[in-house]
Design an enzyme around this catalytic site. Structure first.
Site, PDB file in Angstrom:
ATOM      1  N   SER A   1     -13.209  -3.698   1.100  1.00  0.00           N
ATOM      2  CA  SER A   1     -14.099  -2.888   0.238  1.00  0.00           C
ATOM      3  C   SER A   1     -15.564  -3.052   0.665  1.00  0.00           C
ATOM      4  CB  SER A   1     -13.916  -3.248  -1.247  1.00  0.00           C
ATOM      5  OG  SER A   1     -12.577  -3.092  -1.656  1.00  0.00           O
ATOM      6  N   PRO A   2     -15.873  -2.922   1.961  1.00  0.00           N
ATOM      7  CA  PRO A   2     -17.258  -3.119   2.424  1.00  0.00           C
ATOM      8  C   PRO A   2     -18.201  -2.023   1.956  1.00  0.00           C
ATOM      9  CG  PRO A   2     -15.922  -2.262   4.212  1.00  0.00           C
ATOM     10  CD  PRO A   2     -14.970  -2.569   3.092  1.00  0.00           C
TER      11      PRO A   2
ATOM     12  N   GLY B   1     -23.337   6.639  -1.878  1.00  0.00           N
ATOM     13  CA  GLY B   1     -24.357   7.365  -2.638  1.00  0.00           C
ATOM     14  C   GLY B   1     -23.815   8.634  -3.275  1.00  0.00           C
TER      15      GLY B   1
ATOM     16  N   GLY C   1     -16.546   2.902  -1.894  1.00  0.00           N
ATOM     17  CA  GLY C   1     -17.174   4.224  -1.769  1.00  0.00           C
ATOM     18  C   GLY C   1     -18.472   4.344  -2.560  1.00  0.00           C
TER      19      GLY C   1
ATOM     20  N   TYR D   1       0.839  -1.207   0.000  1.00  0.00           N
ATOM     21  CA  TYR D   1       0.000   0.000   0.000  1.00  0.00           C
ATOM     22  C   TYR D   1       0.874   1.257   0.000  1.00  0.00           C
ATOM     23  CZ  TYR D   1      -4.010  -3.017   1.159  1.00  0.00           C
ATOM     24  OH  TYR D   1      -4.986  -3.988   1.145  1.00  0.00           O
TER      25      TYR D   1
ATOM     26  N   LEU E   1     -21.133   2.795  -2.214  1.00  0.00           N
ATOM     27  CA  LEU E   1     -22.320   2.678  -1.355  1.00  0.00           C
ATOM     28  C   LEU E   1     -22.518   3.922  -0.475  1.00  0.00           C
ATOM     29  CD1 LEU E   1     -22.015  -1.120  -0.451  1.00  0.00           C
ATOM     30  CD2 LEU E   1     -23.741  -0.047  -1.918  1.00  0.00           C
TER      31      LEU E   1
HETATM   32  N1  LIG Z   1      -6.831  -7.892   0.600  1.00  0.00           N
HETATM   33  C1  LIG Z   1      -7.071  -7.221  -0.504  1.00  0.00           C
HETATM   34  O1  LIG Z   1      -6.812  -7.685  -1.634  1.00  0.00           O
HETATM   35  C2  LIG Z   1      -7.676  -5.858  -0.389  1.00  0.00           C
HETATM   36  C3  LIG Z   1      -8.171  -5.188  -1.526  1.00  0.00           C
HETATM   37  C4  LIG Z   1      -8.774  -3.945  -1.352  1.00  0.00           C
HETATM   38  C5  LIG Z   1      -8.847  -3.373  -0.078  1.00  0.00           C
HETATM   39  N2  LIG Z   1      -8.332  -4.019   0.999  1.00  0.00           N
HETATM   40  C6  LIG Z   1      -8.397  -3.449   2.378  1.00  0.00           C
HETATM   41  O2  LIG Z   1      -9.736  -3.050   2.653  1.00  0.00           O
HETATM   42  C7  LIG Z   1      -9.765  -1.661   2.982  1.00  0.00           C
HETATM   43  C8  LIG Z   1     -11.077  -1.042   2.549  1.00  0.00           C
HETATM   44  O3  LIG Z   1     -11.341  -1.266   1.174  1.00  0.00           O
HETATM   45  P1  LIG Z   1     -11.379  -0.097   0.098  1.00  0.00           P
HETATM   46  O4  LIG Z   1     -10.622   1.068   0.598  1.00  0.00           O
HETATM   47  O5  LIG Z   1     -10.999  -0.726  -1.192  1.00  0.00           O
HETATM   48  O6  LIG Z   1     -12.931   0.225  -0.067  1.00  0.00           O
HETATM   49  P2  LIG Z   1     -14.120   0.708   0.898  1.00  0.00           P
HETATM   50  O7  LIG Z   1     -13.749   0.591   2.302  1.00  0.00           O
HETATM   51  O8  LIG Z   1     -15.302  -0.011   0.399  1.00  0.00           O
HETATM   52  O9  LIG Z   1     -14.282   2.245   0.465  1.00  0.00           O
HETATM   53  C9  LIG Z   1     -13.390   3.216   0.956  1.00  0.00           C
HETATM   54  C10 LIG Z   1     -13.731   4.573   0.372  1.00  0.00           C
HETATM   55  O10 LIG Z   1     -15.086   4.913   0.648  1.00  0.00           O
HETATM   56  C11 LIG Z   1     -15.187   6.323   0.846  1.00  0.00           C
HETATM   57  N3  LIG Z   1     -15.726   6.530   2.207  1.00  0.00           N
HETATM   58  C12 LIG Z   1     -15.290   5.968   3.369  1.00  0.00           C
HETATM   59  N4  LIG Z   1     -16.037   6.372   4.412  1.00  0.00           N
HETATM   60  C13 LIG Z   1     -16.969   7.191   3.912  1.00  0.00           C
HETATM   61  C14 LIG Z   1     -18.034   7.926   4.504  1.00  0.00           C
HETATM   62  N5  LIG Z   1     -18.248   7.854   5.811  1.00  0.00           N
HETATM   63  N6  LIG Z   1     -18.817   8.668   3.696  1.00  0.00           N
HETATM   64  C15 LIG Z   1     -18.602   8.726   2.352  1.00  0.00           C
HETATM   65  N7  LIG Z   1     -17.586   8.058   1.745  1.00  0.00           N
HETATM   66  C16 LIG Z   1     -16.794   7.293   2.515  1.00  0.00           C
HETATM   67  C17 LIG Z   1     -13.770   6.888   0.719  1.00  0.00           C
HETATM   68  O11 LIG Z   1     -13.522   7.297  -0.633  1.00  0.00           O
HETATM   69  P3  LIG Z   1     -14.012   8.709  -1.268  1.00  0.00           P
HETATM   70  O12 LIG Z   1     -14.224   9.669  -0.129  1.00  0.00           O
HETATM   71  O13 LIG Z   1     -12.908   9.093  -2.171  1.00  0.00           O
HETATM   72  O14 LIG Z   1     -15.255   8.353  -2.034  1.00  0.00           O
HETATM   73  C18 LIG Z   1     -12.922   5.683   1.023  1.00  0.00           C
HETATM   74  O15 LIG Z   1     -11.636   5.751   0.487  1.00  0.00           O
HETATM   75  C19 LIG Z   1      -8.529  -1.098   2.304  1.00  0.00           C
HETATM   76  O16 LIG Z   1      -8.120   0.141   2.862  1.00  0.00           O
HETATM   77  C20 LIG Z   1      -7.535  -2.209   2.559  1.00  0.00           C
HETATM   78  O17 LIG Z   1      -7.051  -2.147   3.899  1.00  0.00           O
HETATM   79  C21 LIG Z   1      -7.782  -5.267   0.859  1.00  0.00           C
END
Ligand SMILES: NC(=O)c1ccc[n+]([C@@H]2O[C@H](COP(=O)([O-])OP(=O)(O)OC[C@H]3O[C@@H](n4cnc5c(N)ncnc54)[C@H](OP(=O)(O)O)[C@@H]3O)[C@@H](O)[C@H]2O)c1
Length: 314
Positions: free
Chosen positions: A208-209, A217, A213, A63, A215
């Protein structure tokens, strides 16, 4: 806030029911770190999480090309409060022997300024080192006191079962499998991976729960994300989300004005997984952590299942 802690698999380690994903911390290549959010935002988010008792952070050596681990190391050192750290070994094709696992771990420990990593995960199942040797390397690291628990990520049913057996032969449990799991990706539920992990006592960590991002909206076909996510989530796909998002808003309203983000995280928790949402600032940290203050009903979870099915695949 005092959220009850839950077990990480059968390791004896206790963690909060939600962790914080830190891929975007210091990552310029994918997330555009430094444009729209930066050091002060991450520091404020980090301090808020610790103050709220959410001290489980997920990172990886890749990362931000090591920047995420370095940032966590600096922040933890400055803060002094304890944290549960999860990081990952990346199986680059040039890593051909299990000694490379120990070497990669030393690098992570240095960047994290830590003596031990709580959870060390194999990032991807595509490795030139066989799973058995990888699990033996993880077991060796547990015995050496450099990690407390061994996990995998993106592993399917068969490989999860095999890794659990390889570790068992070393006298250790497989702590977790970290997979993509959200209302926009229910594969772990539909393939039976969730059920298998439950049977094996392996925690499912949901990455990516928030559908990266989508979800929240905030993104629409007219206003799609401007970074790498624009390629992953087409305008056509974004045009299928409004009915699901509307239901999420409705459910959020019924719980006193909760965000769609909180609904998305509670859905993951209702399925028995541990979400690790990525946050870029304190406001997002406050929102995701507030998801732990309430729960979805069984009926709401079922309604969300149907609305998620109607979106279809990406
Ligand atoms: N093992 C693997 O292969 C793998 C792959 C992917 C991720 N991961 C891990 O999982 C973590 C989370 O996944 P992810 O970052 O891909 O996706 P995510 O948690 O589904 O989405 C994160 C994004 O959602 C937005 N967000 C977060 N909180 C918010 C809120 N309260 N209101 C509005 N927007 C909000 C932000 O982006 P914006 O504000 O820019 O919209 C943020 O960067 C990663 O940081 C990493 O640690 C692991």
């Amino acid at each position: 806030m005092n959220f009850p802690r839950i077990p990480l698999g059968t390791t004896g380690i206790k963690i909060p029911p939600l962790g914080i994903g830190t891929w975007a911390w210091g990552d310029r290549m994918f997330w555009g770190y430094g444009r729209g959010y930066g050091d002060a935002d991450i520091r404020d988010a980090f301090e808020y999480c610790l103050q709220a008792g959410i001290n489980f952070f997920d990172t990886a050596e890749v990362y931000g090309l090591g920047q995420s681990e370095k940032m966590i190391g600096r922040l933890l050192k400055a803060d002094g409060r304890p944290a549960v750290l999860a990081t990952k070994y990346f199986p680059f094709p040039f890593r051909l022997t299990k000694g490379r696992v120990q070497r990669a771990l030393r690098g992570s420990l240095q960047r994290l300024q830590a003596g031990t990593v709580d959870l060390y995960q194999i990032h991807q199942p595509i490795s030139l080192i066989p799973d058995k040797a990888l699990m033996q390397a993880l077991a060796g690291s547990v015995r050496a006191g450099r990690i407390r628990a061994a996990g995998v990520s993106n592993y399917n049913l068969e490989r999860t079962r095999q890794c659990a057996a390889f570790l068992k032969a070393e006298g250790l449990p497989l702590a977790s499998n970290q997979v993509s799991f959200s209302l926009l990706n229910r594969d772990p539920e539909k393939t039976g991976l969730l059920a298998l992990c439950r049977e094996l006592g392996v925690s499912v960590i949901a990455y990516s729960p928030l559908g990266m991002g989508m979800l929240s909206g905030r993104y629409t076909p007219e206003s799609p994300p401007r970074d790498f996510r624009g390629n992953r989530y087409s305008k056509e796909y974004l045009s299928r989300l409004p009915p699901l998002l509307e239901l999420m808003r409705e459910i959020g309203r019924a719980h006193g004005g909760r965000s769609t983000v909180q609904v998305a995280l509670n859905w993951v928790i209702a399925k028995g997984a541990i979400p690790i949402p990525g946050v870029k600032n304190k406001r997002q940290a406050e929102d995701v952590i507030a998801a732990l203050e309430w729960r979805l009903t069984g009926e709401e979870t079922a309604q969300l299942d149907s609305a998620s099915d109607a979106v279809g695949r990406r």
